[in-house]
Design an enzyme around this catalytic site. Sequence first.
Site, PDB file in Angstrom:
ATOM      1  N   TYR A 202       3.713   6.480  10.233  1.00 15.71           N
ATOM      2  CA  TYR A 202       2.813   5.383   9.860  1.00 15.71           C
ATOM      3  C   TYR A 202       3.575   4.236   9.189  1.00 15.71           C
ATOM      4  CZ  TYR A 202      -1.360   2.897   8.463  1.00 15.71           C
ATOM      5  OH  TYR A 202      -2.318   1.931   8.331  1.00 15.71           O
TER       6      TYR A 202
ATOM      7  N   HIS B 130       0.856  -1.188   0.000  1.00 23.29           N
ATOM      8  CA  HIS B 130       0.000   0.000   0.000  1.00 23.29           C
ATOM      9  C   HIS B 130       0.890   1.236   0.000  1.00 23.29           C
ATOM     10  CE1 HIS B 130      -4.124  -1.718   1.316  1.00 23.29           C
ATOM     11  NE2 HIS B 130      -3.520  -2.489   0.440  1.00 23.29           N
TER      12      HIS B 130
ATOM     13  N   PRO C  41      -4.926   0.328  18.622  1.00 20.92           N
ATOM     14  CA  PRO C  41      -4.574  -0.126  17.272  1.00 20.92           C
ATOM     15  C   PRO C  41      -4.640   0.937  16.182  1.00 20.92           C
ATOM     16  CG  PRO C  41      -6.731  -0.978  17.928  1.00 20.92           C
ATOM     17  CD  PRO C  41      -6.176  -0.276  19.115  1.00 20.92           C
TER      18      PRO C  41
ATOM     19  N   LYS D   7       0.451  -0.213  15.157  1.00 17.06           N
ATOM     20  CA  LYS D   7       1.833  -0.281  15.653  1.00 17.06           C
ATOM     21  C   LYS D   7       2.144  -1.456  16.581  1.00 17.06           C
ATOM     22  CE  LYS D   7       3.686   3.029  13.473  1.00 17.06           C
ATOM     23  NZ  LYS D   7       3.562   2.393  12.170  1.00 17.06           N
TER      24      LYS D   7
ATOM     25  N   TYR E 197      -9.348   5.467   7.116  1.00 14.59           N
ATOM     26  CA  TYR E 197      -9.531   5.808   8.533  1.00 14.59           C
ATOM     27  C   TYR E 197     -10.540   6.945   8.561  1.00 14.59           C
ATOM     28  CZ  TYR E 197      -5.253   3.254   9.829  1.00 14.59           C
ATOM     29  OH  TYR E 197      -4.296   2.274  10.053  1.00 14.59           O
TER      30      TYR E 197
HETATM   31  P1  RFL Z   1       0.673 -12.016  21.570  1.00 13.24           P
HETATM   32  O1  RFL Z   1       0.270 -12.063  20.133  1.00 13.24           O
HETATM   33  O2  RFL Z   1      -0.324 -11.662  22.573  1.00 13.24           O
HETATM   34  O3  RFL Z   1       1.304 -13.431  21.900  1.00 13.24           O
HETATM   35  C1  RFL Z   1       1.636 -13.794  23.223  1.00 13.24           C
HETATM   36  C2  RFL Z   1       1.568 -15.303  23.328  1.00 13.24           C
HETATM   37  O4  RFL Z   1       1.892 -15.667  24.679  1.00 13.24           O
HETATM   38  C3  RFL Z   1       0.985 -16.669  25.100  1.00 13.24           C
HETATM   39  N1  RFL Z   1       0.897 -16.698  26.575  1.00 13.24           N
HETATM   40  C4  RFL Z   1       1.512 -17.611  27.333  1.00 13.24           C
HETATM   41  N2  RFL Z   1       2.335 -18.626  27.019  1.00 13.24           N
HETATM   42  C5  RFL Z   1       2.790 -19.401  28.041  1.00 13.24           C
HETATM   43  N3  RFL Z   1       2.426 -19.215  29.341  1.00 13.24           N
HETATM   44  C6  RFL Z   1       1.590 -18.198  29.704  1.00 13.24           C
HETATM   45  N4  RFL Z   1       1.206 -18.050  30.975  1.00 13.24           N
HETATM   46  C7  RFL Z   1       1.108 -17.340  28.669  1.00 13.24           C
HETATM   47  N5  RFL Z   1       0.276 -16.264  28.658  1.00 13.24           N
HETATM   48  C8  RFL Z   1       0.176 -15.879  27.390  1.00 13.24           C
HETATM   49  C9  RFL Z   1      -0.327 -16.284  24.441  1.00 13.24           C
HETATM   50  O5  RFL Z   1      -1.221 -17.391  24.343  1.00 13.24           O
HETATM   51  C10 RFL Z   1       0.147 -15.805  23.072  1.00 13.24           C
HETATM   52  O6  RFL Z   1       0.174 -16.841  22.104  1.00 13.24           O
HETATM   53  O7  RFL Z   1       1.915 -11.018  21.780  1.00 13.24           O
HETATM   54  P2  RFL Z   1       3.148 -10.687  20.810  1.00 13.24           P
HETATM   55  O8  RFL Z   1       3.755 -11.955  20.260  1.00 13.24           O
HETATM   56  O9  RFL Z   1       3.991  -9.728  21.539  1.00 13.24           O
HETATM   57  O10 RFL Z   1       2.476  -9.961  19.528  1.00 13.24           O
HETATM   58  C11 RFL Z   1       1.839  -8.722  19.678  1.00 13.24           C
HETATM   59  C12 RFL Z   1       0.725  -8.577  18.640  1.00 13.24           C
HETATM   60  O11 RFL Z   1      -0.096  -9.714  18.677  1.00 13.24           O
HETATM   61  C13 RFL Z   1      -0.116  -7.307  18.874  1.00 13.24           C
HETATM   62  O12 RFL Z   1       0.712  -6.217  19.238  1.00 13.24           O
HETATM   63  C14 RFL Z   1      -0.907  -6.885  17.607  1.00 13.24           C
HETATM   64  O13 RFL Z   1      -1.854  -7.858  17.259  1.00 13.24           O
HETATM   65  C15 RFL Z   1      -1.607  -5.532  17.817  1.00 13.24           C
HETATM   66  N6  RFL Z   1      -2.440  -5.135  16.669  1.00 13.24           N
HETATM   67  C16 RFL Z   1      -1.875  -4.569  15.529  1.00 13.24           C
HETATM   68  N7  RFL Z   1      -0.539  -4.425  15.436  1.00 13.24           N
HETATM   69  C17 RFL Z   1       0.030  -3.924  14.286  1.00 13.24           C
HETATM   70  O14 RFL Z   1       1.272  -3.773  14.245  1.00 13.24           O
HETATM   71  N8  RFL Z   1      -0.721  -3.588  13.162  1.00 13.24           N
HETATM   72  C18 RFL Z   1      -2.083  -3.728  13.177  1.00 13.24           C
HETATM   73  O15 RFL Z   1      -2.707  -3.486  12.142  1.00 13.24           O
HETATM   74  C19 RFL Z   1      -2.717  -4.209  14.404  1.00 13.24           C
HETATM   75  N9  RFL Z   1      -4.040  -4.356  14.470  1.00 13.24           N
HETATM   76  C20 RFL Z   1      -3.827  -5.278  16.729  1.00 13.24           C
HETATM   77  C21 RFL Z   1      -4.612  -4.869  15.607  1.00 13.24           C
HETATM   78  C22 RFL Z   1      -4.456  -5.819  17.853  1.00 13.24           C
HETATM   79  C23 RFL Z   1      -5.822  -5.945  17.885  1.00 13.24           C
HETATM   80  N10 RFL Z   1      -6.393  -6.517  19.050  1.00 13.24           N
HETATM   81  C24 RFL Z   1      -7.330  -7.570  19.022  1.00 13.24           C
HETATM   82  C25 RFL Z   1      -5.848  -6.199  20.324  1.00 13.24           C
HETATM   83  C26 RFL Z   1      -5.972  -4.978  15.625  1.00 13.24           C
HETATM   84  C27 RFL Z   1      -6.600  -5.484  16.776  1.00 13.24           C
HETATM   85  C28 RFL Z   1      -8.094  -5.535  16.771  1.00 13.24           C
HETATM   86  C1  PHB Z   2      -6.376  -4.365  10.473  1.00  9.75           C
HETATM   87  O1  PHB Z   2      -6.397  -4.580   9.248  1.00  9.75           O
HETATM   88  O2  PHB Z   2      -6.750  -5.213  11.289  1.00  9.75           O
HETATM   89  C2  PHB Z   2      -5.916  -3.035  10.956  1.00  9.75           C
HETATM   90  C3  PHB Z   2      -5.393  -2.134  10.055  1.00  9.75           C
HETATM   91  C4  PHB Z   2      -4.967  -0.886  10.499  1.00  9.75           C
HETATM   92  C5  PHB Z   2      -5.064  -0.566  11.841  1.00  9.75           C
HETATM   93  C6  PHB Z   2      -5.566  -1.485  12.745  1.00  9.75           C
HETATM   94  C7  PHB Z   2      -5.996  -2.729  12.305  1.00  9.75           C
HETATM   95  O3  PHB Z   2      -4.668   0.652  12.252  1.00  9.75           O
END
Ligand code: RFL
Ligand code: PHB
Length: 389
Positions: free
Chosen positions: A384, A72, A292, A296, A200
Amino acid sequence: MRTQVAIIGGGPSGLLLGQLLHKAGIDTVILERQSRAHVLGRIRAGVLEAGLVGLMNEAGVGARLQRESFLHHGTNIAYPGGVFHLDFKELIDQHVTVYGQTELTRDLYEARDRSELLTLHECDGVTLCDIETKNPFVEFVQDGKSKRLDCDIIAGCDGFHGPSRQAIPKAKRREFEKVYPFGWLGILSETPPVDDELIYANSDKGFALCSMRNPALSRYYVQCDLSDSPDDWSDDRFWDALKQRIPKAAAERLVTGPSIEKSIAPLRSFVCEPMQWGRLFLCGDAAHIVPPTGAKGLNTAASDVHYLWQALLAFYEEHDETGLNTYSDTALRRVWKTQRFSWYMTRLLHHFPDLSEFDLKVQRAELAHLAENRAAQVALAQNYVGLPY
Ligand code: RFL
Ligand code: PHB
């Protein structure tokens, strides 16, 4: 059982770190609380910075990402005064990559399997021990049996609710937090995305985001109340709310359909300092959370992994502990910049219930300024697409 680096958490941080270390001949064991199917069932991030794509390539797991992701070169920002295009290519000659976190996680698990590296799932009661010594270990229960994993280093990659951060003595840890008075309701639907790029939208009715995973799979979000549950939101209610919040032209061409996933995420800014204690090093959501809005979370997890990976290479290959000793300060410098940006984007685009009329006017003026001012657009685009590591 013994390994060099015990990694707690088999999410993207833990898996990516494990793969990068494996490439350098450093042995890891991953302990994950959930089953693999559970980890791969979580729908999360979708926008990757170049730094994360580079790390996937470096780890030798970038082939499918290269084939199936989408570049993108800009994004759209809509507000009650109009809509403008933030053209990353023209402004700073950069781009972001659209590829789901689920797919990235799957690629990392498959690479780990191919290399026959040990990943233990459904580990309960993970407890970090002796982290202030050179011989830390992790105790846990798997299949009803108590087990012990000895190691040199523990990487705490266990997300916001994991035990690693709590292993840093409370008196030595500072936590900085901001909780927002709304959440995001997200749906995934097997419909073509409404636009080639993300939209957005700041609207009178609240924030909305149009995103995607591929040409047949869309991801949409609307700002919702914290007290809402996904059951309060029928698909029809969701589509109606989305249409009211995005530009009219987009609403008219929006293709709707049944949702295949629907969930609510609360919004939070959070940082734990320090990110290291003794032989324990925190990475990703274990140490910090962003709302989110700036996309980041996963990307900041990746920059932590980059710094820790580099520090561990120096530790194992040159017996140089400098990188490990400075890991927390180095990682936190970038963490706070992504915190600032995520907070700024959240404040810019959401309807805050306690916003005064003055605050609202300032918010609109900020958007109008961004729409007109190239220098402001350059700064937004730089943040971004991702600040350098
Ligand atoms: P995770 O993915 O939470 O993984 C942690 C793992 O640890 C396990 N765990 C354990 N394991 C052993 N013993 C225990 N006691 C444990 N407790 C927990 C868990 O089961 C899990 O498998 O953390 P990690 O690896 O640091 O990754 C971080 C990312 O997942 C997170 O920052 C992103 O998903 C955030 N996020 C976004 N980030 C972006 O860079 N770009 C995006 O577009 C974006 N969109 C989002 C998002 C997060 C969202 N939600 C649901 C919070 C959109 C959403 C809606
Ligand atoms: C997504 O595609 O899930 C998404 C994209 C951009 C954001 C957050 C989530 O800022």
